[in-house]
Design an enzyme around this catalytic site. Structure first.
Site, PDB file in Angstrom:
ATOM      1  N   SER A 104      76.780  72.020   3.950  1.00  0.00           N
ATOM      2  CA  SER A 104      75.983  71.473   4.796  1.00  0.00           C
ATOM      3  C   SER A 104      77.284  71.051   5.433  1.00  0.00           C
ATOM      4  CB  SER A 104      75.702  70.179   4.016  1.00  0.00           C
ATOM      5  OG  SER A 104      75.303  69.381   4.757  1.00  0.00           O
ATOM      6  N   ASP A 246      74.406  70.165  11.332  1.00  0.00           N
ATOM      7  CA  ASP A 246      75.682  70.159  10.567  1.00  0.00           C
ATOM      8  C   ASP A 246      75.879  71.570   9.770  1.00  0.00           C
ATOM      9  OD1 ASP A 246      73.387  70.327   8.805  1.00  0.00           O
ATOM     10  OD2 ASP A 246      74.233  69.027   7.295  1.00  0.00           O
ATOM     11  N   ASP A 248      74.581  73.481   7.827  1.00  0.00           N
ATOM     12  CA  ASP A 248      73.604  73.787   7.330  1.00  0.00           C
ATOM     13  C   ASP A 248      72.307  73.606   8.341  1.00  0.00           C
ATOM     14  OD1 ASP A 248      73.443  71.411   6.284  1.00  0.00           O
ATOM     15  OD2 ASP A 248      72.578  72.402   3.878  1.00  0.00           O
TER      16      ASP A 248
END
Length: 452
Positions: A104, A246, A248
């Site tokens: 992430s 971000d 992901d």
């Protein structure tokens, strides 16, 4: 072995904490646990596997695919796609399991594994616990039941995934984005192809930054954790707004035409009013966490929208939404869940819906976001401490009680251990920013001394 699963899957430094052996073993364990739970009953199991562009994702993807196939699960490898795309495709393709490799918003050296159940929903805690148990048993000598011959899983690339996901995103928009100039910051991450394609199909004029991933530059000075580049680009190009994801792309933060940040609370407020207007906000309720700014709660009360609060983590927001049938929820960090169209936080979908509201109303994002006033809020991350003792330290409890007495009814204090990183977060909210900073600084010092 300590608990592997945190609030958002298994995460750590790739090839140190998160090794190929661990990725393979957890994948085999997940296949066995889901088979035991009856998920695969009566048919040959299929899994969707995707990743973000991190270099470590290449070998971890290979390990996950090998583990699943060795357990008799057919694999559809969708390549580099956002986490919500993998969740969506898991449901849309009728797969029994989805696996996303991503850390992430974390820095490039980290990586993670997140499992999705049938339908694209996160695994329940009890299933995660069972996967850990089965994996631990195998490490201490319990053999796997291994299929042979035609029983092993087959692997193929599913290149249609990107187009299928983009078509879904554009198809659920309430109106087009024609006439809007938008800057997208893709964090050199998983949405670097998806998000520009979706916004372009929806009619927006685009300027794209942070969209050239090389495996090493994900989240590096860009994206939702570093907004300065986006703010400058919006002002430079005279754009109507900017959208940042971000690594992901399960998060979305925004920037208005003046370069001012619009956080997850403000985005939730704007979307809540838009959805109520379309009669899509079921029970006139929005779900958010204890980290939400007090100004958000006050704004929702003023607008006649009920605010339900949960613990920190989008999984808890989602659980509350699913249990009671609510349509909208999210976090200040930009995880926004629009449950009619996604099973998890979806940064691209959130950005599209936010832009659609700007286009539909003809109002600036700055004006729309002014529905709530953010009260001063200070967040301090305290690293390298024993986060497991944050709720049991008497010294820390005393310090928190003193801070709460000082703030009175005009503020609040929240201390919590991070579910994805080795640190404790100190949040202080007050009517005055200097008071918030002072109290947060003192509490951070106590955290260091008491838990260090």
């Amino acid at each position: 072995m300590g608990r592997l699963f945190g609030t958002d899957g298994v995460r750590g430094v790739a090839n140190a904490d998160l090794t190929a052996e661990l990725a393979l073993g957890l994948s085999v364990a997940a296949a066995h646990v889901l088979a035991e739970a009856g998920t695969f009953a009566g048919h040959r199991a299929t899994a969707v596997v995707g990743r973000d562009p991190r270099a470590s994702g290449e070998f971890l993807e290979a390990a996950v695919v090998a583990g699943l196939a060795s357990a008799g699960v057919d694999v559809l490898r969708v390549g580099v796609l956002p986490t919500p795309a993998v969740a969506h495709l898991t449901g849309a393709l009728g797969a029994d399991l989805g696996v996303m490799l991503s850390a992430s918003h974390n820095a490039m050296p980290d990586n993670g594994i997140k499992f999705f159940a049938r339908g694209g929903h996160k695994l329940a805690d009890e299933l995660e616990n069972r996967i850990e148990s089965v994996y631990a048993d195998h490490r201490t000598g319990a053999p796997w039941d291994r299929p042979t011959g035609a029983g092993v899983g087959r692997v193929r690339d599913y290149d249609e995934g990107l187009d299928q996901y983009v078509a879904h995103l554009v198809g659920v928009l309430p109106n087009r984005l024609d006439g809007l100039k938008i800057v997208l910051d893709e964090a050199h991450g998983a949405a670097s192809r998806v998000s520009p394609e979706a916004f372009a199909r929806a009619g927006a004029e685009l300027i794209t930054i942070g969209a050239v991933p090389d495996g090493l530059n994900i989240n590096d000075g860009c994206g939702s954790t570093h907004l300065d580049l986006l703010k400058a680009a919006v002002v430079e190009h005279g754009a109507d707004l900017g959208i940042a994801h971000d690594g992901d792309a399960d998060r979305c933060l925004a920037v208005d035409h003046t370069g001012a940040e619009v956080d997850g609370d403000q985005i939730l407020a704007v979307l809540a009013l838009a959805m109520r207007e379309r009669e899509a906000l079921r029970s006139d309720t929005v779900v958010a966490t204890v980290m939400s700014n007090l100004g958000f709660k006050l704004a929702m009360e003023r607008e006649g929208i009920r605010f339900v609060q949960t613990g920190v983590g989008d999984r808890y927001v989602l659980e509350e939404m699913k249990e009671h049938g609510y349509a909208l929820g999210g976090e200040q960090s930009g995880h926004v869940i629009i449950l009619d169209h996604a099973t998890t936080g979806d940064g691209t979908l959130t950005g599209l819906m936010l832009a659609a509201r700007v286009a539909q109303t003809g109002r600036t994002l700055r004006d729309l976001a002014s529905v709530m006033e953010r009260l001063p809020q200070v967040l301090v991350n305290v690293p390298d401490v024993d986060k497991s003792r944050v709720t049991s330290s008497a010294e820390l409890a005393t310090a928190v009680a003193e801070a709460e007495r000082e703030l009175g009814s005009t503020g609040r204090v929240l201390l919590r251990s991070s579910g994805t990183e080795p640190l404790v977060r100190v949040m202080v909210e007050a009517a005055d920013i200097e008071q918030a900073r002072s109290v947060a600084g003192r509490l951070a010092d106590v955290v260091k001394s008491a838990l260090g």
